[in-house]
Write a protein that holds these residues in place. Structure first.
Motif, PDB file in Angstrom:
ATOM      1  N   LYS A 249      37.514  28.360 -31.126  1.00 13.47           N
ATOM      2  CA  LYS A 249      36.117  27.967 -31.276  1.00 13.47           C
ATOM      3  C   LYS A 249      35.267  28.502 -30.135  1.00 13.47           C
ATOM      4  O   LYS A 249      34.074  28.742 -30.299  1.00 13.47           O
ATOM      5  N   ASP A 250      35.885  28.695 -28.960  1.00 17.30           N
ATOM      6  CA  ASP A 250      35.106  29.130 -27.798  1.00 17.30           C
ATOM      7  C   ASP A 250      35.943  29.979 -26.848  1.00 17.30           C
ATOM      8  O   ASP A 250      37.167  30.018 -26.931  1.00 17.30           O
ATOM      9  N   ILE A 251      35.242  30.655 -25.957  1.00 14.97           N
ATOM     10  CA  ILE A 251      35.882  31.568 -24.997  1.00 14.97           C
ATOM     11  C   ILE A 251      36.729  30.802 -23.985  1.00 14.97           C
ATOM     12  O   ILE A 251      37.794  31.272 -23.580  1.00 14.97           O
ATOM     13  N   ALA A 252      36.293  29.618 -23.600  1.00 13.72           N
ATOM     14  CA  ALA A 252      37.043  28.833 -22.608  1.00 13.72           C
ATOM     15  C   ALA A 252      38.444  28.496 -23.128  1.00 13.72           C
ATOM     16  O   ALA A 252      39.424  28.606 -22.384  1.00 13.72           O
ATOM     17  N   THR A 253      38.561  28.093 -24.389  1.00  9.49           N
ATOM     18  CA  THR A 253      39.873  27.781 -24.960  1.00  9.49           C
ATOM     19  C   THR A 253      40.741  29.037 -25.001  1.00  9.49           C
ATOM     20  O   THR A 253      41.915  29.006 -24.624  1.00  9.49           O
ATOM     21  N   CYS A 254      40.166  30.130 -25.433  1.00 15.47           N
ATOM     22  CA  CYS A 254      40.880  31.402 -25.464  1.00 15.47           C
ATOM     23  C   CYS A 254      41.403  31.755 -24.069  1.00 15.47           C
ATOM     24  O   CYS A 254      42.564  32.133 -23.903  1.00 15.47           O
TER      25      CYS A 254
ATOM     26  N   ILE B   3      35.493  36.441 -19.462  1.00 18.20           N
ATOM     27  CA  ILE B   3      35.829  37.699 -20.133  1.00 18.20           C
ATOM     28  C   ILE B   3      36.202  38.760 -19.102  1.00 18.20           C
ATOM     29  O   ILE B   3      37.213  39.461 -19.251  1.00 18.20           O
ATOM     30  N   LYS B   4      35.403  38.898 -18.048  1.00 18.61           N
ATOM     31  CA  LYS B   4      35.703  39.880 -16.993  1.00 18.61           C
ATOM     32  C   LYS B   4      37.044  39.585 -16.333  1.00 18.61           C
ATOM     33  O   LYS B   4      37.840  40.499 -16.086  1.00 18.61           O
ATOM     34  N   GLU B   5      37.303  38.320 -16.041  1.00 15.79           N
ATOM     35  CA  GLU B   5      38.569  37.940 -15.413  1.00 15.79           C
ATOM     36  C   GLU B   5      39.752  38.290 -16.309  1.00 15.79           C
ATOM     37  O   GLU B   5      40.749  38.854 -15.850  1.00 15.79           O
TER      38      GLU B   5
END
Length: 164
Positions: A85-90, A131-133
């Motif tokens: 659902k979100d980038i943080a979970t990914c 994303i960069k990390e």
């Protein structure tokens, strides 16, 4: 071991584009949705599962369970689409050991503090930093492709637009 055909961040999770368009270009027989809140809601889990065709298995898992199942049997022998659902979970899943090398951004909603990168994808500073990390430290490539008919926007272009 399952073959991960697509890992995608899309706040809508299972919806028409996933079923009608992406399924035509990627051959999958299993969708793994990783979301703690959805996994705790039995009714909504059934709603999402019913949105998929009958020949596709849908599993909705918490982050902990998804990692445990990956470590146990790599999601079996299926051809899998993983949805977040979100980038943080990914990000958390990759950092905990889910072996993703490419993640597609397909639906990250716009809010006032976010910068529009492409139709349907907006990022804030925190998301861009994650994303960069992941790109730099975990060698995960990020692309944006809302639907298969669109050209992929590669990581370098995402960064360029974000930094404008």
């Amino acid at each position: 071991m399952a073959k991960i055909e697509l890992a995608r961040v899309d706040f809508r999770l299972i919806h028409g584009q996933i079923i009608t368009r992406w399924r035509k270009v990627i051959n999958i027989n299993k969708i793994v949705v990783i979301d703690d809140i959805l996994a705790a809601d039995e009714f909504m889990t059934k709603v999402y599962a019913s949105a998929a065709p009958s020949d596709i298995t849908v599993k909705v898992s918490t982050e902990e369970k998804a990692l445990r199942l990956w470590n146990k049997n790599q999601y079996g022998t299926a051809a899998v689409m993983i949805l977040f659902k979100d980038i943080a979970t990914c990000s958390r899943m990759i950092k905990e050991g889910l072996p993703l090398t490419e993640v597609q951004l397909g639906g990250v909603p716009h809010t006032e503090e976010k910068k529009l990168i492409m139709k349907a994808v907006s990022l804030n500073n925190g998301e861009m930093n994650l994303i960069k990390e992941l790109y730099e430290d975990y060698e995960v490539n990020f692309t944006i492709q809302v639907v298969p008919e669109n050209a992929k926007m590669e990581y370098a272009e995402i960064v360029k637009i974000f930094n404008k």
